[in-house]
Design an enzyme around this catalytic site. Structure first.
Site, PDB file in Angstrom:
ATOM      1  N   GLY A  67       0.814  -1.211   0.000  1.00  0.00           N
ATOM      2  CA  GLY A  67       0.000   0.000   0.000  1.00  0.00           C
ATOM      3  C   GLY A  67       0.841   1.250   0.000  1.00  0.00           C
ATOM      4  CB  ALA A  68       4.212   1.800  -0.963  1.00  0.00           C
ATOM      5  N   GLY A 116      -0.225   8.033   1.076  1.00  0.00           N
ATOM      6  CA  GLY A 116      -0.444   7.964   2.504  1.00  0.00           C
ATOM      7  C   GLY A 116       0.731   7.456   3.314  1.00  0.00           C
ATOM      8  N   GLY A 153       2.000   4.475   3.601  1.00  0.00           N
ATOM      9  CA  GLY A 153       2.921   3.606   2.880  1.00  0.00           C
ATOM     10  C   GLY A 153       3.930   4.388   2.077  1.00  0.00           C
ATOM     11  CB  SER A 207      -5.481   0.962  13.897  1.00  0.00           C
ATOM     12  OG  SER A 207      -6.424   1.966  14.216  1.00  0.00           O
ATOM     13  CE1 TYR A 216      -8.992  -0.023   9.315  1.00  0.00           C
ATOM     14  CE2 TYR A 216      -9.511   1.024  11.418  1.00  0.00           C
ATOM     15  CZ  TYR A 216      -8.648   0.824  10.353  1.00  0.00           C
ATOM     16  OH  TYR A 216      -7.431   1.464  10.324  1.00  0.00           O
TER      17      TYR A 216
END
Length: 324
Positions: A24-25, A28, A30, A153, A178
């Site tokens: 996920g880079a 954001g 990542g 998180s 989530y």
């Protein structure tokens, strides 16, 4: 990307000849984590679902870090076939992986969506995809420095692991699922450390969270099917709650949100089996350091049940003989 306290990225060791993979880079957290690793000299492999975003991220990163050794490879964590294809694609590109940052995630689709393999989208992408990826990269990780950082998180504190309904087939709550996925991320990181120690494997597992950092995760959820209107609704809710002056006071930007991830990967004070996050009030912002662990995440019994379920669902077993 510095803090006011002792830890600073530019004081960390150089990473030349090390290979870092970040999920996920393309934006954001990542992207900022990839930027930090590239600044320290790592050969940095950005991953994401969208090749167009991947190429744009490469151009942006090269502009920010001249002469950076970076490349993009497609990876969709909502597809076990894509995970396996990504691992195969590394055959000629990276015989070893020194640093793996399990960062990618989706949050809060309004209705229950599934991965390509039929798993509830958040649990399947955020946890099961990373579980499968790490397991299949195990031989390459042990050929390198073997450092795995999994992103959790603050939501993990309210997470539950409903083992009779992990894929939300009977009950779906957007943010409840989530939280489940983030608790699973943290539980996985700690269990990976325990198993590596027990088997004498050369794997160093740590976890981190970004505090309150406005990342791309909401927009990513829209791209996976929650719909642009729903994503905007979530974003407005978040901004109303923690946005504007309140967010500036209580939260932090995404560059500072990436600091705990970089701290977990690079700081000599970061320990295997450790959890790291912002040190400010409520862990919402501030310089990185140790974070308290929710009781459920540190429960070895729950972690074993989750691990066994993850092996069964993904078909991926960790080969510790090859990792020792």
């Amino acid at each position: 990307m510095t803090t006011k306290n002792a830890w600073r990225l530019d004081r960390m060791s150089r990473l030349e000849e090390q290979v870092a993979v970040i999920t996920g880079a393309t934006g954001g957290l990542g992207f900022e984590t990839a930027r930090g690793l590239a600044e320290r000299g790592a050969r940095t492999i950005l991953t994401g679902r969208n090749p167009t975003k991947g190429e744009a991220a490469l151009h942006r990163l090269r502009a920010l870090v001249p002469n950076a050794d970076v490349q993009f490879l497609p990876l969709d964590l909502a597809s076990l076939a894509s995970v396996a294809a990504f691992v195969r694609s590394l055959n000629d590109k990276a015989p070893q992986v020194d640093i793996l940052i399990n960062n990618a995630g989706v949050m809060g689709p309004a209705r229950r969506l599934t991965t390509k393999d039929g798993f509830e989208l958040q649990f399947g992408t955020n946890h099961l995809g990373h579980f499968a990826l790490t397991g299949q990269l195990l031989p390459r990780l042990t050929q390198g420095h073997g450092l795995v950082v999994t992103v959790a998180s603050l939501a993990a504190w309210k997470g539950k692991l409903p083992f009779d309904d992990l894929n939300a087939q009977r009950h779906y709550s957007a943010f409840g699922r989530y939280r489940q996925s983030k608790l699973a991320n943290l539980s996985f990181a700690l269990e990976l450390d325990r198993r590596a120690r027990a088997h004498g494997g050369r794997i160093h597992s740590r976890a981190a969270h970004p505090g309150w950092a406005m990342s791309d995760i909401i927009a990513n959820s829209a791209a996976l099917g929650s719909g642009k209107g729903r994503a905007q609704q979530i974003l407005r809710t978040v901004q109303k709650t923690v946005g504007g002056a309140v967010f500036r006071t209580l939260g932090q930007d995404v560059a500072h949100g990436a600091e705990p991830l970089l701290y977990a990967a690079l700081s000599p004070n970061a320990l295997d089996g450790g959890y790291y996050g912002p040190q400010g009030r409520g862990e919402r912002r501030g310089p990185p350091g140790p974070a308290p662990i929710p009781p459920d995440a540190s429960d070895p019994g729950l972690a074993k049940r989750l691990w066994d379920a993850s092996e069964r669902l993904t078909g991926v077993s960790y080969d510790w003989e090859k990792a020792s």
